[in-house]
Structure formats: C-alpha cells, structure tokens
Scaffold this motif. Sequence first.
Motif, PDB file in Angstrom:
ATOM      1  N   GLY A 145       0.824  -1.208   0.000  1.00  0.00           N
ATOM      2  CA  GLY A 145       0.000   0.000   0.000  1.00  0.00           C
ATOM      3  C   GLY A 145       0.854   1.253   0.000  1.00  0.00           C
ATOM      4  N   LEU A 146       1.893   1.271   0.804  1.00  0.00           N
ATOM      5  CA  LEU A 146       2.790   2.425   0.865  1.00  0.00           C
ATOM      6  C   LEU A 146       3.546   2.618  -0.438  1.00  0.00           C
ATOM      7  N   ILE A 147       4.005   1.532  -1.029  1.00  0.00           N
ATOM      8  CA  ILE A 147       4.732   1.627  -2.307  1.00  0.00           C
ATOM      9  C   ILE A 147       3.838   2.239  -3.378  1.00  0.00           C
ATOM     10  N   PHE A 148       2.620   1.724  -3.508  1.00  0.00           N
ATOM     11  CA  PHE A 148       1.723   2.249  -4.539  1.00  0.00           C
ATOM     12  C   PHE A 148       1.252   3.667  -4.216  1.00  0.00           C
ATOM     13  N   LEU A 149       1.108   3.996  -2.952  1.00  0.00           N
ATOM     14  CA  LEU A 149       0.722   5.353  -2.577  1.00  0.00           C
ATOM     15  C   LEU A 149       1.792   6.352  -2.996  1.00  0.00           C
ATOM     16  N   LEU A 150       3.043   5.944  -2.912  1.00  0.00           N
ATOM     17  CA  LEU A 150       4.148   6.843  -3.249  1.00  0.00           C
ATOM     18  C   LEU A 150       4.440   6.922  -4.743  1.00  0.00           C
ATOM     19  N   ILE A 151       4.254   5.824  -5.487  1.00  0.00           N
ATOM     20  CA  ILE A 151       4.679   5.846  -6.894  1.00  0.00           C
ATOM     21  C   ILE A 151       3.546   6.011  -7.900  1.00  0.00           C
ATOM     22  N   ASP A 152       2.324   5.714  -7.540  1.00  0.00           N
ATOM     23  CA  ASP A 152       1.220   5.792  -8.498  1.00  0.00           C
ATOM     24  C   ASP A 152       0.368   7.015  -8.194  1.00  0.00           C
ATOM     25  N   LYS A 153       0.064   7.794  -9.212  1.00  0.00           N
ATOM     26  CA  LYS A 153      -0.686   9.040  -9.025  1.00  0.00           C
ATOM     27  C   LYS A 153      -2.160   8.934  -9.418  1.00  0.00           C
ATOM     28  N   ARG A 154      -2.593   7.777  -9.890  1.00  0.00           N
ATOM     29  CA  ARG A 154      -3.995   7.626 -10.290  1.00  0.00           C
ATOM     30  C   ARG A 154      -4.879   7.583  -9.049  1.00  0.00           C
ATOM     31  N   PRO A 155      -5.991   8.330  -9.035  1.00  0.00           N
ATOM     32  CA  PRO A 155      -6.852   8.410  -7.843  1.00  0.00           C
ATOM     33  C   PRO A 155      -7.379   7.058  -7.366  1.00  0.00           C
ATOM     34  N   PHE A 156      -7.760   6.195  -8.290  1.00  0.00           N
ATOM     35  CA  PHE A 156      -8.296   4.879  -7.917  1.00  0.00           C
ATOM     36  C   PHE A 156      -7.234   4.072  -7.166  1.00  0.00           C
ATOM     37  N   VAL A 157      -6.027   4.082  -7.667  1.00  0.00           N
ATOM     38  CA  VAL A 157      -4.935   3.320  -7.053  1.00  0.00           C
ATOM     39  C   VAL A 157      -4.527   3.949  -5.725  1.00  0.00           C
ATOM     40  N   LYS A 158      -4.464   5.274  -5.682  1.00  0.00           N
ATOM     41  CA  LYS A 158      -4.100   5.952  -4.430  1.00  0.00           C
ATOM     42  C   LYS A 158      -5.117   5.648  -3.331  1.00  0.00           C
ATOM     43  N   PHE A 159      -6.404   5.604  -3.695  1.00  0.00           N
ATOM     44  CA  PHE A 159      -7.435   5.291  -2.715  1.00  0.00           C
ATOM     45  C   PHE A 159      -7.219   3.896  -2.135  1.00  0.00           C
ATOM     46  N   HIS A 160      -7.026   2.909  -3.013  1.00  0.00           N
ATOM     47  CA  HIS A 160      -6.860   1.539  -2.521  1.00  0.00           C
ATOM     48  C   HIS A 160      -5.549   1.375  -1.754  1.00  0.00           C
ATOM     49  N   ALA A 161      -4.517   2.097  -2.152  1.00  0.00           N
ATOM     50  CA  ALA A 161      -3.248   2.035  -1.418  1.00  0.00           C
ATOM     51  C   ALA A 161      -3.421   2.594  -0.003  1.00  0.00           C
ATOM     52  N   ALA A 162      -4.072   3.739   0.101  1.00  0.00           N
ATOM     53  CA  ALA A 162      -4.288   4.349   1.416  1.00  0.00           C
ATOM     54  C   ALA A 162      -5.233   3.498   2.269  1.00  0.00           C
ATOM     55  N   GLN A 163      -6.241   2.904   1.653  1.00  0.00           N
ATOM     56  CA  GLN A 163      -7.166   2.057   2.406  1.00  0.00           C
ATOM     57  C   GLN A 163      -6.467   0.786   2.882  1.00  0.00           C
ATOM     58  N   SER A 164      -5.530   0.276   2.105  1.00  0.00           N
ATOM     59  CA  SER A 164      -4.756  -0.884   2.528  1.00  0.00           C
ATOM     60  C   SER A 164      -3.929  -0.562   3.765  1.00  0.00           C
ATOM     61  N   ILE A 165      -3.289   0.590   3.770  1.00  0.00           N
ATOM     62  CA  ILE A 165      -2.504   1.011   4.932  1.00  0.00           C
ATOM     63  C   ILE A 165      -3.415   1.173   6.146  1.00  0.00           C
ATOM     64  N   ALA A 166      -4.537   1.855   5.962  1.00  0.00           N
ATOM     65  CA  ALA A 166      -5.468   2.100   7.066  1.00  0.00           C
ATOM     66  C   ALA A 166      -6.058   0.801   7.601  1.00  0.00           C
ATOM     67  N   LEU A 167      -6.367  -0.132   6.723  1.00  0.00           N
ATOM     68  CA  LEU A 167      -6.906  -1.427   7.158  1.00  0.00           C
ATOM     69  C   LEU A 167      -5.895  -2.168   8.032  1.00  0.00           C
ATOM     70  N   ASN A 168      -4.647  -2.166   7.622  1.00  0.00           N
ATOM     71  CA  ASN A 168      -3.622  -2.859   8.399  1.00  0.00           C
ATOM     72  C   ASN A 168      -3.384  -2.191   9.743  1.00  0.00           C
ATOM     73  N   ILE A 169      -3.437  -0.879   9.787  1.00  0.00           N
ATOM     74  CA  ILE A 169      -3.306  -0.172  11.065  1.00  0.00           C
ATOM     75  C   ILE A 169      -4.484  -0.498  11.970  1.00  0.00           C
ATOM     76  N   ALA A 170      -5.687  -0.527  11.414  1.00  0.00           N
ATOM     77  CA  ALA A 170      -6.879  -0.829  12.210  1.00  0.00           C
ATOM     78  C   ALA A 170      -6.848  -2.260  12.748  1.00  0.00           C
ATOM     79  N   VAL A 171      -6.430  -3.204  11.924  1.00  0.00           N
ATOM     80  CA  VAL A 171      -6.353  -4.597  12.380  1.00  0.00           C
ATOM     81  C   VAL A 171      -5.319  -4.726  13.496  1.00  0.00           C
ATOM     82  N   PHE A 172      -4.185  -4.060  13.347  1.00  0.00           N
ATOM     83  CA  PHE A 172      -3.162  -4.079  14.395  1.00  0.00           C
ATOM     84  C   PHE A 172      -3.714  -3.489  15.691  1.00  0.00           C
TER      85      PHE A 172
END
Length: 128
Positions: free
Chosen positions: A31-58
């Motif tokens: 999620g962090l890799i794609f958030l940093l390298i991909d600028k497309r809104p759809f991909v950025k959303f899923h990258a950020a949601q992946s990070i947030a999901l993992n933080i929430a599960v932790f």
Amino acid sequence: MAAAVPAASPTAGMQENVAGLLCYIFGWISGLIFLLIDKRPFVKFHAAQSIALNIAVFAVYVAFGVVGFVLGMITAMLHFPVGFLMVFLWPVIGIAALIAWIFLMYKAYNNEKYKLPIIGNMVENMIR
C-alpha cells in the motif's frame, strides 16, 4: 533544443484494477509503495485504504490482547476463569481480517471503489 520528456510512472503500463489489487497483496508495505509511486486516484485510494486497514487490524489485536490480559488477571483473582475464552475468540479477528482483505482485493480487481465503513471516508478525505 529538445523539450524534456516527463518520466513515465513506474506503474504506467499496469491496469488500474491490477494495481488496486496489488495495493493489498503485501499489506501496508505494498500500500505504501503504490501510494508513493502511483498518481492515479483509484490506485491511491486503494493504497491508502490498505494502509489504514492494516493499522486498524493491528490496533484491534492490541486492544483485544490488553482486554484479554486484564480480564484474565481479574478472573484469575476471583477464581472464576473467564479469560480463557479470549483464546477462542482471538482467531475470529484473524478470520474477519482475512475475509476483509480478500473482499477488498476482489472489489479492487473489479474496478470498484469500495469504502470500508469508517476507514473508507477517512482515507478518501486524506488523499484529496
């Protein structure tokens, strides 16, 4: 004088749905890799949601562990062992996280911007 050609994104040849799925594949790291390298809104959303999901599960695992420890100590002092039930409930969190992870990968692959109930709105506001 030749005009400078902008460098192509490292994920330029990848379809959005595949990039969205890959945001979840290795948890917060991908999620962090794609958030940093991909600028497309759809991909950025899923990258950020992946990070947030993992933080929430932790956070849920930590909170569940603390509650289990405290409940175990209290019930041990009362000679009424109820804390052991937490051991049986612990895998339920893991299974729920696994189901959410697979579901989000499925939705991303189908080009759907599925927002998790609490996390989704926070992520959407964050990446604007």
